[in-house]
Motif scaffolding. Structure first.
Motif: not given
Length: 202
Positions: A21-22, A27-30, A38-40, A73-76
């Motif tokens: 969650a953190d 990621c939402k903050r870019g 997260l990719y890893k 791109a859509k994580i928001g």
């Protein structure tokens, strides 16, 4: 050390563990470092999802990369009503299916392997086949090799049901087919898979 958060989904009345969650919030903050983390965490599992559907390493890698780009791109829009992994897998599966369609693949053709009707194909085979899934532990590598030999339509339905955890109603929605067609395709795919495994053992 990543924070583990228990969350409640009121739509399904379930509590789930959201391990990342953190990272999602970062990621939402870019924050690119969080995206990389997260990719890893998820790339290997999601690559395997792509491979089970596409059966082609290069195409699976392309779909994987497109899926992560789309996800970030859509994580928001991600409201954390499920885990990030579940949400990401939906993106991966949809992109893999769309990629198959771009290949002009006929995903569902249940008549091609119809030998005498559903009742004969499915019920008799389940009773007579010594390698029926309820009676035999099949090695993962043998299953993987056999899956690669299945026609596209069979492999996709079998993968979505057995490995990705979708039910037949969900598979029907993903592939734009009826729930009954999904069930029939799954049973025929399972039969064909067991035939291939049987041949491999001799």
């Amino acid at each position: 050390m990543f924070e583990t958060i228990k969350q409640y989904n009121p739509l399904t009345n379930t509590v789930f563990i959201n391990k990342h969650a953190d990272l999602v919030e970062q990621c939402k903050r870019g924050e690119s470092k969080a995206q990389y983390e997260l990719y890893k965490h998820y790339s290997k599992a999601m690559f395997n999802v792509c491979m089970r559907i596409l059966n082609h390493g290069g195409e699976a890698e392309d779909v994987l990369q497109d899926s992560f780009i789309d996800a970030f791109a859509k994580i928001g829009d991600f409201r954390q009503q499920a885990t990030f992994g579940v949400w990401l897998k939906q993106i991966v599966v949809n992109k893999a299916i769309n990629h198959l369609r771009s290949r002009k693949v006929e995903l569902i053709n249940i008549d091609e392997y119809n030998i005498g009707g559903d009742e004969y194909d499915i019920a008799d085979y389940a009773e007579a086949d010594p390698y029926h899934e309820d009676n035999t532990r099949l090695e993962v590598e043998r299953i993987r090799r056999a899956m690669e030999q299945l026609p596209e339509g069979f492999r996709v339905v079998l993968s979505l049901y057995l490995f990705e955890g979708y039910d037949h109603e969900e598979i029907g929605n993903i592939l734009n087919i009826s729930e009954t067609t999904s069930r029939t395709q799954y049973m025929r795919a399972k039969k064909r898979l067991l035939e291939i495994i049987n041949r491999q053992m001799f």
